[in-house]
Design an enzyme around this catalytic site. Sequence first.
Site, PDB file in Angstrom:
ATOM      1  N   LYS A 161       0.833  -1.180   0.000  1.00 17.97           N
ATOM      2  CA  LYS A 161       0.000   0.000   0.000  1.00 17.97           C
ATOM      3  C   LYS A 161       0.882   1.249   0.000  1.00 17.97           C
ATOM      4  O   LYS A 161       2.050   1.156   0.409  1.00 17.97           O
ATOM      5  CB  LYS A 161      -0.958  -0.002   1.196  1.00 17.97           C
ATOM      6  CG  LYS A 161      -0.338   0.397   2.535  1.00 17.97           C
ATOM      7  CD  LYS A 161      -1.401   0.497   3.594  1.00 17.97           C
ATOM      8  CE  LYS A 161      -0.845   1.021   4.899  1.00 17.97           C
ATOM      9  NZ  LYS A 161      -0.553   2.439   4.923  1.00 17.97           N
ATOM     10  N   ASP A 190      -1.623  -6.228   2.674  1.00 16.00           N
ATOM     11  CA  ASP A 190      -2.007  -5.403   3.815  1.00 16.00           C
ATOM     12  C   ASP A 190      -1.485  -6.119   5.052  1.00 16.00           C
ATOM     13  O   ASP A 190      -2.022  -7.146   5.455  1.00 16.00           O
ATOM     14  CB  ASP A 190      -3.528  -5.249   3.877  1.00 16.00           C
ATOM     15  CG  ASP A 190      -3.993  -4.325   4.999  1.00 16.00           C
ATOM     16  OD1 ASP A 190      -3.202  -4.086   5.934  1.00 16.00           O
ATOM     17  OD2 ASP A 190      -5.142  -3.859   4.947  1.00 16.00           O
ATOM     18  N   HIS A 191      -0.401  -5.593   5.642  1.00 21.80           N
ATOM     19  CA  HIS A 191       0.250  -6.323   6.731  1.00 21.80           C
ATOM     20  C   HIS A 191      -0.673  -6.514   7.926  1.00 21.80           C
ATOM     21  O   HIS A 191      -0.464  -7.420   8.734  1.00 21.80           O
ATOM     22  CB  HIS A 191       1.528  -5.610   7.167  1.00 21.80           C
ATOM     23  CG  HIS A 191       1.306  -4.310   7.867  1.00 21.80           C
ATOM     24  ND1 HIS A 191       1.193  -3.114   7.190  1.00 21.80           N
ATOM     25  CD2 HIS A 191       1.158  -4.015   9.180  1.00 21.80           C
ATOM     26  CE1 HIS A 191       1.009  -2.144   8.073  1.00 21.80           C
ATOM     27  NE2 HIS A 191       0.981  -2.659   9.278  1.00 21.80           N
ATOM     28  N   ASP A 248      -4.081   6.616   5.240  1.00 23.40           N
ATOM     29  CA  ASP A 248      -3.033   5.755   5.780  1.00 23.40           C
ATOM     30  C   ASP A 248      -3.592   4.574   6.554  1.00 23.40           C
ATOM     31  O   ASP A 248      -3.010   3.482   6.528  1.00 23.40           O
ATOM     32  CB  ASP A 248      -2.115   6.586   6.692  1.00 23.40           C
ATOM     33  CG  ASP A 248      -0.881   5.813   7.123  1.00 23.40           C
ATOM     34  OD1 ASP A 248      -0.216   5.229   6.254  1.00 23.40           O
ATOM     35  OD2 ASP A 248      -0.592   5.805   8.336  1.00 23.40           O
ATOM     36  N   HIS A 253      -6.723  -0.517   6.273  1.00 26.27           N
ATOM     37  CA  HIS A 253      -6.704  -1.417   7.431  1.00 26.27           C
ATOM     38  C   HIS A 253      -8.061  -1.521   8.113  1.00 26.27           C
ATOM     39  O   HIS A 253      -8.584  -2.612   8.342  1.00 26.27           O
ATOM     40  CB  HIS A 253      -5.673  -0.943   8.456  1.00 26.27           C
ATOM     41  CG  HIS A 253      -4.279  -0.861   7.936  1.00 26.27           C
ATOM     42  ND1 HIS A 253      -3.777  -1.738   7.000  1.00 26.27           N
ATOM     43  CD2 HIS A 253      -3.262  -0.004   8.221  1.00 26.27           C
ATOM     44  CE1 HIS A 253      -2.521  -1.433   6.743  1.00 26.27           C
ATOM     45  NE2 HIS A 253      -2.184  -0.387   7.466  1.00 26.27           N
ATOM     46  N   LYS A 353      -2.748   9.264  15.447  1.00 28.10           N
ATOM     47  CA  LYS A 353      -1.383   9.241  15.948  1.00 28.10           C
ATOM     48  C   LYS A 353      -1.272  10.098  17.202  1.00 28.10           C
ATOM     49  O   LYS A 353      -2.094  10.968  17.447  1.00 28.10           O
ATOM     50  CB  LYS A 353      -0.415   9.734  14.874  1.00 28.10           C
ATOM     51  CG  LYS A 353      -0.254   8.760  13.706  1.00 28.10           C
ATOM     52  CD  LYS A 353       0.881   9.152  12.814  1.00 28.10           C
ATOM     53  CE  LYS A 353       1.138   8.084  11.750  1.00 28.10           C
ATOM     54  NZ  LYS A 353       1.611   6.802  12.328  1.00 28.10           N
TER      55      LYS A 353
END
Length: 512
Positions: A161, A190-191, A248, A253, A353
Amino acid sequence: MASSEQQTADPCVLVIFGATGDLTKRKLMPALYNLARSGLLPDNLAILAFARRVHTIENFRRDLTDAMQQFGPQPLDAGLWERIVARVTYLTGDYADPAAYATMRQVLEQSDAERGTRGNYLYYLATPPEVFAEVARQLSAAGLARGSQPFQGWRRIVVEKPFGHDLASARALDGELQAAFDESQIFRIDHYLGKETVQNVLVFRFANGIFEPIWNRRYIDHVQITAAESVGVEGRGGYYESAGALRDMIQNHLFQLLALVAMEPPISFDGDVIRDQKVRVLQAIKPMDDEEIIRRSVRGQYGPGVIGGTPVPAYRDEPSVGRDSPTETFAALKLNVENWRWADVPFYLRAGKRMARRETEIVIQFRRAPVLLFRSAGAASLQPNRLILRIQPDERIEVQFQAKRPGAIVRLAPAQMNFCYGDLGESVLSTGYETLLYDVMIGDSMLFHRADMVDAAWRVATPILDVWGALPPRDFPNYSAGSWGPAAADRLLERDRRVWQNPEQEQSPCDP
């Protein structure tokens, strides 16, 4: 996600584009080591590292060994690692240079002859996204993308990605990839989907008969999905300025987590069967007009604050970030899945974040029990039942329910049961990439994004980005580092008489 029957991966050459980057050192090589330790790598595996930086093979192997000492599992089995690193060759070239791909073809054919890799080539694009299309074009032009005969082996390409920047760019990239490769050859990685607890969502839902009958709008009040990070942009300000929290984290995700929670029961673990169900969920997310986007979405940007007793700077004071940057470091959405199972059940998603702590979790909140029966037993404090799937940092499943306090009279008290994933046995997997790399090698596409999945996710996210782009934020920064985000995110749920379930700082039951 591989079946319960262990099989060694196919012989192949793993070609890593951008091999001198952090992804190779921190994730891919440790993952290969873990797979080898588990007996899942074939003896006839070759690794071809391709990058623009000039290296001798000796220096590159030495760099990989140094990185394994830092990022790999410890203690390192020196003999096993030597056998892996001995399979590595290095090729210097430019991503747009046809001559480099002609040389690559010679190296690959040599591997087939010397190592018995059978013409099976796995291309891993650990590169900046702007060169994805170029690499695909060059591989196709060099005759390395599609095999015309079965005996020539398989060719598969792994794309990291982001899959585009919006709907239009995602479709353009997809057009470039599919001009060179068939959809069955493309593995959009997609980890997050490599994490054990994420995969366990499927098993938890569909292997246990007590949950699926209540997994619907009749019993579930709402769903919360949180991906909170305590870190900032960690020197990646340049990238993050063009991304933001929605692109992001949420568009990929969190939408995948939503799809796993909301999908219908599949008839098998076949890759396309699972992905068909996930696509239907994403396509069923109710479109929002501009006014609904304003009411149902929140964006934020962190200011200075304190995390773990240490002062941290505002986002706009991070390196490579504009001093008046409008980029969001926090995003929250209220979405509805318009089908028979989930109609009128809101899904609240948030990612940010510099939050109070690192935590990724899915909260399934059930409808509150009738309180009349317990009006004299503390009904005012009666909490709804919750099922919490904690993904990181500790992988566990928690059930929250009500119980009677000891004593002669009936008084209610909250209680909980915890299952720690580590209780099933120690896992050797440590990076989240082991399962994904192995699945590519055996051709299992279940945990990877399909083109229509990417398209469906961008259909939801792009209108939000367009509205945000047309209405620059006036209140940034609007939350302090070390908090749970802007006040507007709390109001998003308060309007529905709900609250975010903020994970408390507590000793995890999974800690030793």
